[in-house]
Design a protein around this motif. Sequence first.
Motif, short mmCIF file in Angstrom:
data_model
loop_
_atom_site.label_atom_id
_atom_site.label_comp_id
_atom_site.label_asym_id
_atom_site.label_seq_id
_atom_site.Cartn_x
_atom_site.Cartn_y
_atom_site.Cartn_z
N LEU A 16 -8.58 4.07 0.46
CA LEU A 16 -7.94 3.63 -0.78
C LEU A 16 -6.49 4.09 -0.86
O LEU A 16 -5.60 3.32 -1.23
CB LEU A 16 -8.72 4.12 -2.00
CG LEU A 16 -8.29 3.56 -3.34
CD1 LEU A 16 -8.30 2.03 -3.35
CD2 LEU A 16 -9.20 4.08 -4.44
N ALA A 17 -6.22 5.33 -0.47
CA ALA A 17 -4.84 5.83 -0.48
C ALA A 17 -3.95 5.02 0.47
O ALA A 17 -2.82 4.65 0.13
CB ALA A 17 -4.82 7.32 -0.10
N GLU A 20 -3.38 1.52 -0.97
CA GLU A 20 -2.38 1.52 -2.04
C GLU A 20 -0.96 1.45 -1.45
O GLU A 20 -0.13 0.68 -1.92
CB GLU A 20 -2.53 2.75 -2.93
CG GLU A 20 -3.76 2.66 -3.82
CD GLU A 20 -4.06 3.95 -4.57
OE1 GLU A 20 -3.45 5.02 -4.27
OE2 GLU A 20 -4.92 3.90 -5.45
N ALA A 24 1.49 -1.79 -1.75
CA ALA A 24 2.81 -1.59 -2.35
C ALA A 24 3.91 -2.14 -1.44
O ALA A 24 4.90 -2.70 -1.91
CB ALA A 24 3.04 -0.10 -2.62
N VAL A 60 -7.52 -0.95 -5.64
CA VAL A 60 -6.14 -0.50 -5.65
C VAL A 60 -5.55 -0.58 -7.06
O VAL A 60 -4.82 0.30 -7.50
CB VAL A 60 -5.28 -1.32 -4.65
CG1 VAL A 60 -3.79 -1.13 -4.90
CG2 VAL A 60 -5.64 -0.94 -3.22
N PHE A 61 -5.88 -1.63 -7.79
CA PHE A 61 -5.27 -1.86 -9.11
C PHE A 61 -6.10 -1.34 -10.28
O PHE A 61 -5.71 -1.50 -11.43
CB PHE A 61 -4.98 -3.35 -9.30
CG PHE A 61 -3.96 -3.86 -8.32
CD1 PHE A 61 -2.70 -3.28 -8.25
CD2 PHE A 61 -4.27 -4.88 -7.47
CE1 PHE A 61 -1.76 -3.73 -7.35
CE2 PHE A 61 -3.34 -5.34 -6.55
CZ PHE A 61 -2.08 -4.77 -6.49
N GLU A 63 -6.58 1.53 -11.67
CA GLU A 63 -5.91 2.43 -12.61
C GLU A 63 -4.95 1.66 -13.53
O GLU A 63 -4.92 1.88 -14.74
CB GLU A 63 -5.14 3.48 -11.82
CG GLU A 63 -4.93 4.77 -12.57
CD GLU A 63 -4.34 5.83 -11.67
OE1 GLU A 63 -3.16 6.16 -11.89
OE2 GLU A 63 -5.04 6.31 -10.76
N ARG A 64 -4.18 0.75 -12.95
CA ARG A 64 -3.25 -0.06 -13.77
C ARG A 64 -4.01 -0.94 -14.74
O ARG A 64 -3.61 -1.11 -15.89
CB ARG A 64 -2.35 -0.90 -12.88
CG ARG A 64 -1.28 -0.09 -12.19
CD ARG A 64 -0.40 -1.00 -11.34
NE ARG A 64 0.67 -0.24 -10.76
CZ ARG A 64 1.92 -0.24 -11.23
NH1 ARG A 64 2.22 -0.97 -12.25
NH2 ARG A 64 2.84 0.48 -10.65
N ALA A 99 3.74 -4.08 -9.93
CA ALA A 99 2.66 -3.72 -9.00
C ALA A 99 2.49 -4.86 -8.01
O ALA A 99 1.73 -5.79 -8.24
CB ALA A 99 1.36 -3.48 -9.77
#
Length: 189
Positions: A16-17, A20, A24, A60-61, A63-64, A99
């Motif tokens: 996942l890190a 991301e 990006a 990935v999204f 949190e947003r 994003a």
Amino acid sequence: MTGQRADARRNYSRILAVAEAEVAQHGAAASLEQVARTAGVGSATVRRHFPTRQALLEAVFQERVQALCGRAEELGRTEDSRAALLDWLRGLVAYAVSARGLADALTYEPPTDAPAGDAPHSCGAVLADAAAPLLARALDDGTVRAGTTFHDLLTLAVGIALATEHHSEPSVQADRLFTLAVEGLSPSP
């Protein structure tokens, strides 16, 4: 993920890190194979955790999307239903512009008004659930055109984000287009 072995949880977090960072940099077109290589795992491991590109993008999204849901809840307590809905929608456009890949992730979802139960954890379904009270209140108050659906609003936000992503100042252009869409083409009286 509660019942997973420690190494599976570490793999998930590492994937996942890396995802991301890849999203990006490359948006929704980020290579799953590159994610696997950079995370130091095999492609099968990536696919075991994220069976589809859409599943990876949604993780990935997450949190947003949750931040947007929280904002919808806050705005639900304001008096002006139209202002609350437009404030939330402007925030969605801003997030989608900033994003990279979020607008693409949202375009994977069919523009229907099917119940969220069909894909209860998708970004669009989660956003629809959060924004539904804002839209319903604005419709009830007559401050938004009758017949407006969440998918209309999502399509508008995604369209603006995708149309401006390659501009030198995408957020400025997106805000300008959003204002134009809301206020219309007629000059102010």
